[in-house]
Motif scaffolding. Sequence first.
Motif, PDB file in Angstrom:
ATOM      1  N   LEU A  36       0.806  -1.227   0.000  1.00 51.53           N
ATOM      2  CA  LEU A  36       0.000   0.000   0.000  1.00 51.53           C
ATOM      3  C   LEU A  36       0.837   1.274   0.000  1.00 51.53           C
ATOM      4  O   LEU A  36       0.611   2.163  -0.825  1.00 51.53           O
ATOM      5  CB  LEU A  36      -0.923   0.029   1.224  1.00 51.53           C
ATOM      6  N   VAL A  37       1.776   1.376   0.925  1.00 47.23           N
ATOM      7  CA  VAL A  37       2.553   2.613   1.043  1.00 47.23           C
ATOM      8  C   VAL A  37       3.322   2.931  -0.240  1.00 47.23           C
ATOM      9  O   VAL A  37       3.225   4.052  -0.748  1.00 47.23           O
ATOM     10  CB  VAL A  37       3.478   2.579   2.286  1.00 47.23           C
ATOM     11  N   PRO A  38       4.072   1.968  -0.800  1.00 42.95           N
ATOM     12  CA  PRO A  38       4.770   2.301  -2.052  1.00 42.95           C
ATOM     13  C   PRO A  38       3.812   2.724  -3.169  1.00 42.95           C
ATOM     14  O   PRO A  38       4.109   3.665  -3.919  1.00 42.95           O
ATOM     15  CB  PRO A  38       5.496   1.000  -2.416  1.00 42.95           C
ATOM     16  N   ALA A  39       2.666   2.062  -3.280  1.00 45.35           N
ATOM     17  CA  ALA A  39       1.703   2.412  -4.319  1.00 45.35           C
ATOM     18  C   ALA A  39       1.128   3.807  -4.084  1.00 45.35           C
ATOM     19  O   ALA A  39       0.996   4.600  -5.030  1.00 45.35           O
ATOM     20  CB  ALA A  39       0.584   1.377  -4.376  1.00 45.35           C
ATOM     21  N   LEU A  40       0.783   4.123  -2.847  1.00 44.52           N
ATOM     22  CA  LEU A  40       0.219   5.440  -2.542  1.00 44.52           C
ATOM     23  C   LEU A  40       1.226   6.560  -2.778  1.00 44.52           C
ATOM     24  O   LEU A  40       0.848   7.675  -3.129  1.00 44.52           O
ATOM     25  CB  LEU A  40      -0.294   5.476  -1.098  1.00 44.52           C
ATOM     26  N   LYS A  41       2.500   6.271  -2.589  1.00 42.99           N
ATOM     27  CA  LYS A  41       3.533   7.282  -2.829  1.00 42.99           C
ATOM     28  C   LYS A  41       3.795   7.482  -4.317  1.00 42.99           C
ATOM     29  O   LYS A  41       4.139   8.572  -4.744  1.00 42.99           O
ATOM     30  CB  LYS A  41       4.827   6.889  -2.118  1.00 42.99           C
ATOM     31  N   GLU A  42       3.638   6.440  -5.104  1.00 45.89           N
ATOM     32  CA  GLU A  42       3.975   6.506  -6.523  1.00 45.89           C
ATOM     33  C   GLU A  42       2.810   6.902  -7.432  1.00 45.89           C
ATOM     34  O   GLU A  42       3.014   7.549  -8.455  1.00 45.89           O
ATOM     35  CB  GLU A  42       4.529   5.158  -6.986  1.00 45.89           C
ATOM     36  N   PHE A  43       1.590   6.512  -7.050  1.00 46.46           N
ATOM     37  CA  PHE A  43       0.446   6.698  -7.943  1.00 46.46           C
ATOM     38  C   PHE A  43      -0.556   7.696  -7.371  1.00 46.46           C
ATOM     39  O   PHE A  43      -0.675   7.850  -6.164  1.00 46.46           O
ATOM     40  CB  PHE A  43      -0.241   5.352  -8.199  1.00 46.46           C
ATOM     41  N   ASP A  44      -1.300   8.336  -8.277  1.00 45.95           N
ATOM     42  CA  ASP A  44      -2.324   9.299  -7.871  1.00 45.95           C
ATOM     43  C   ASP A  44      -3.513   8.607  -7.226  1.00 45.95           C
ATOM     44  O   ASP A  44      -4.127   9.135  -6.302  1.00 45.95           O
ATOM     45  CB  ASP A  44      -2.815  10.104  -9.078  1.00 45.95           C
ATOM     46  N   ILE A  45      -3.868   7.432  -7.756  1.00 39.84           N
ATOM     47  CA  ILE A  45      -5.020   6.670  -7.266  1.00 39.84           C
ATOM     48  C   ILE A  45      -4.596   5.217  -7.086  1.00 39.84           C
ATOM     49  O   ILE A  45      -3.963   4.637  -7.969  1.00 39.84           O
ATOM     50  CB  ILE A  45      -6.197   6.736  -8.255  1.00 39.84           C
ATOM     51  N   VAL A  46      -4.958   4.655  -5.944  1.00 35.95           N
ATOM     52  CA  VAL A  46      -4.702   3.243  -5.687  1.00 35.95           C
ATOM     53  C   VAL A  46      -6.041   2.562  -5.435  1.00 35.95           C
ATOM     54  O   VAL A  46      -6.811   2.986  -4.578  1.00 35.95           O
ATOM     55  CB  VAL A  46      -3.753   3.031  -4.485  1.00 35.95           C
ATOM     56  N   GLU A  47      -6.303   1.533  -6.229  1.00 39.78           N
ATOM     57  CA  GLU A  47      -7.535   0.752  -6.100  1.00 39.78           C
ATOM     58  C   GLU A  47      -7.170  -0.594  -5.485  1.00 39.78           C
ATOM     59  O   GLU A  47      -6.313  -1.297  -6.000  1.00 39.78           O
ATOM     60  CB  GLU A  47      -8.156   0.572  -7.483  1.00 39.78           C
ATOM     61  N   VAL A  48      -7.824  -0.928  -4.376  1.00 38.22           N
ATOM     62  CA  VAL A  48      -7.585  -2.198  -3.702  1.00 38.22           C
ATOM     63  C   VAL A  48      -8.816  -3.083  -3.902  1.00 38.22           C
ATOM     64  O   VAL A  48      -9.923  -2.702  -3.526  1.00 38.22           O
ATOM     65  CB  VAL A  48      -7.298  -1.999  -2.198  1.00 38.22           C
ATOM     66  N   VAL A  49      -8.598  -4.251  -4.495  1.00 37.89           N
ATOM     67  CA  VAL A  49      -9.676  -5.191  -4.788  1.00 37.89           C
ATOM     68  C   VAL A  49      -9.743  -6.228  -3.680  1.00 37.89           C
ATOM     69  O   VAL A  49      -8.769  -6.943  -3.427  1.00 37.89           O
ATOM     70  CB  VAL A  49      -9.454  -5.871  -6.158  1.00 37.89           C
ATOM     71  N   LEU A  50     -10.896  -6.323  -3.028  1.00 35.68           N
ATOM     72  CA  LEU A  50     -11.069  -7.231  -1.888  1.00 35.68           C
ATOM     73  C   LEU A  50     -11.422  -8.661  -2.294  1.00 35.68           C
ATOM     74  O   LEU A  50     -11.199  -9.589  -1.514  1.00 35.68           O
ATOM     75  CB  LEU A  50     -12.172  -6.706  -0.963  1.00 35.68           C
ATOM     76  N   ASP A  51     -11.968  -8.868  -3.482  1.00 34.14           N
ATOM     77  CA  ASP A  51     -12.462 -10.178  -3.910  1.00 34.14           C
ATOM     78  C   ASP A  51     -11.391 -11.272  -3.857  1.00 34.14           C
ATOM     79  O   ASP A  51     -10.209 -11.005  -4.043  1.00 34.14           O
ATOM     80  CB  ASP A  51     -12.979 -10.101  -5.349  1.00 34.14           C
TER      81      ASP A  51
END
Length: 110
Positions: A36-51
């Motif tokens: 999560l942290v690396p993605a949130l730092k690198e990208f404008d939007i992070v989508e997490v899929v729970l399925d």
Amino acid sequence: MSQKMIRIAKDFSRFPSGRVVADGPNSGQRFRDDLLVPALKEFDIVEVVLDGVKGYPSSFTEEAFGGLVRIGFDKNELLSGKLNIVYSDNAYRGYADDIRHYIEDAQPSG
């Protein structure tokens, strides 16, 4: 706008469990810190899929998502579209609601 999708079942584990790394390799802390942290730092939007996961213990989801606020992420930014929690199976709706509440209720450390 750059976007990243994280599928927990595929990119992390189908069996997330525990709060901290000492609880095991599939902990909320490890998911947060490694994905999560690396993605949130690198990208404008992070989508997490729970399925695709067997279930989410509250210790995992609270640490992974509420923990973001405790380590310095702005809850309003996360909740206003920076972090999107998605699912296609309604069985995951309650987990998505819990995650939103964990972010809302978390307080920054220090």
